[in-house]
Design a protein around this motif. Structure first.
Motif, mmCIF file in Angstrom:
data_model
loop_
_atom_site.group_PDB
_atom_site.id
_atom_site.type_symbol
_atom_site.label_atom_id
_atom_site.label_comp_id
_atom_site.label_asym_id
_atom_site.label_seq_id
_atom_site.Cartn_x
_atom_site.Cartn_y
_atom_site.Cartn_z
ATOM 1 N N SER A 14 -5.897 41.997 -14.050
ATOM 2 C CA SER A 14 -5.439 42.499 -12.752
ATOM 3 C C SER A 14 -6.498 42.285 -11.683
ATOM 4 C CB SER A 14 -5.085 43.978 -12.870
ATOM 5 O OG SER A 14 -4.703 44.498 -11.620
ATOM 6 N N SER A 17 -6.648 38.633 -10.843
ATOM 7 C CA SER A 17 -5.512 38.225 -10.022
ATOM 8 C C SER A 17 -5.711 38.641 -8.571
ATOM 9 C CB SER A 17 -4.229 38.834 -10.577
ATOM 10 O OG SER A 17 -3.117 38.486 -9.791
ATOM 11 N N HIS A 20 -8.150 36.352 -6.923
ATOM 12 C CA HIS A 20 -7.523 35.085 -6.532
ATOM 13 C C HIS A 20 -6.629 35.280 -5.305
ATOM 14 C CE1 HIS A 20 -8.811 33.599 -10.505
ATOM 15 N NE2 HIS A 20 -8.645 32.393 -9.992
ATOM 16 N N ASP A 21 -5.988 36.426 -5.193
ATOM 17 C CA ASP A 21 -5.185 36.711 -3.995
ATOM 18 C C ASP A 21 -6.065 36.716 -2.748
ATOM 19 O OD1 ASP A 21 -2.852 36.926 -5.435
ATOM 20 O OD2 ASP A 21 -2.967 39.104 -5.639
ATOM 21 N N GLU A 150 -1.060 30.121 -10.059
ATOM 22 C CA GLU A 150 0.047 31.081 -10.126
ATOM 23 C C GLU A 150 1.132 30.640 -9.155
ATOM 24 O OE1 GLU A 150 0.843 35.672 -8.917
ATOM 25 O OE2 GLU A 150 -1.011 35.261 -10.027
ATOM 26 N N ARG A 153 2.056 32.864 -5.982
ATOM 27 C CA ARG A 153 1.000 32.830 -4.972
ATOM 28 C C ARG A 153 0.988 31.486 -4.239
ATOM 29 N NH1 ARG A 153 -3.350 33.019 -7.982
ATOM 30 N NH2 ARG A 153 -3.458 35.297 -8.130
#
Length: 313
Positions: A14, A17, A20-21, A150, A153
């Motif tokens: 999490s 992720s 990366h966001d 992803e 995204r």
């Protein structure tokens, strides 16, 4: 014990992720803001963006090290492009080295420098600037690959960049018409009468806009899983409002840039995507792709016979 390890693993995934966001949004903002100060061609601005991308790369590398993980997508997947890119970087480095190689007198005479120290390049400063830009582009590409693994995204980033380019197109049209053909509200020194947006050169702006045009066509023929949950009317409105309308705006700005190669590249890219859609799609999408190709060919023929500035050039 296994349950605890599973929770730790999920927590780690999490955090990764979210990282990366954040990186993805930072890259999107950088890409859309970079052209604002006169296309970002001034040394101060492209060195500034080089520093920004370098810091993003550093944070990403530190995150990998602290998390004891590997990149989401190894560069070995793109071995051939990476090798070719590295060869270009090595060559630029070689041209900067004082190797004592004597340049041809005619070539050396082009330089305003009294002593080139035996370098292959006759403009070390410009070569160094180009080296920095290439390294920035390469690092940006690598970071974008990692965050685009992803699918959700990647699609979000793609759409935001597309809409951002549409905003640049709107700025270009407004600067040309409503504000009296200006560049960042200042009188133009070149390309008067052409839409350039925040760029100095019309061809640079047209290249930027051409990316947006091709992205728009890709979105029109792409399959959105979210469409399944919408009604038919809702799908049509979303398509018109978020895909077709921005594409029309970008196409109009492209036409007013009067850039021949920009229009050619945009038409070639859009036409290729429509042609692929003809063979890969079915039903209404295939008909739409065929109609787009026909409309594009007819529009080109009509514009060519109306003696517009673009076709006069």
């Amino acid at each position: 014990m296994a349950s605890r390890q599973h929770r730790v693993h999920r927590s780690s995934m999490s955090r990764r992720s979210k990282g990366h966001d954040y990186l993805g949004w930072a890259l999107v903002v950088t890409a859309l803001l970079a052209p604002l100060p006169m296309g970002g061609i001034r040394a101060f601005f492209f060195m500034l963006y080089a520093a920004v991308v370098a810091v993003l790369g550093l944070f990403y590398a530190v995150g990998l090290y602290r998390g004891h993980v590997r990149p989401r997508l190894p560069l070995s997947v793109f071995a051939v492009p990476v090798i070719l890119f590295c060869l270009v970087i090595v060559w630029m480095l070689i041209t900067l080295l004082p190797l004592g190689l004597a340049a041809a007198p005619e070539w050396a005479a082009l330089s305003t420098l009294a002593d080139l120290a035996g370098r292959i390049t006759i403009a070390p400063g410009a070569t160094f600037d180009m080296l920095v830009r290439y390294l920035t582009y390469g690092l940006f590409f690598v970071l974008a690959l990692q965050v685009a693994v992803e699918k959700k995204r990647a699609k979000t980033m793609f759409r935001v960049i597309y809409l951002g380019i549409a905003v640049h197109a709107l700025i270009a049209l407004a600067s040309l018409t409503f504000f009296g053909d200006v560049l960042l509200f200042l009188p133009k020194e070149a390309y008067v009468g052409d839409a350039t947006g925040t760029f100095v050169n019309r061809n640079s702006f047209a290249t930027f806009a051409a990316f947006g045009a091709i992205m728009g066509v890709a979105l029109i023929f792409g399959v959105d899983e979210d469409d399944v949950a919408r009604s038919r009317l809702s799908r049509i409105l979303v398509q018109l409002g978020f895909n077709v309308a921005p594409l029309a705006l970008i196409g109009l700005a492209l036409a007013f840039s009067h850039s021949r190669m920009g229009m050619f590249v945009a038409a070639l890219g859009a036409g290729l995507i429509a042609l692929i859609a003809v063979f890969r799609s079915s039903g209404a999408r295939r008909v739409l792709a065929g109609l787009l190709i026909i409309v594009g060919l007819v529009s080109g023929a009509v514009l060519a016979n109306t003696s517009g500035i673009l076709f006069e050039r």
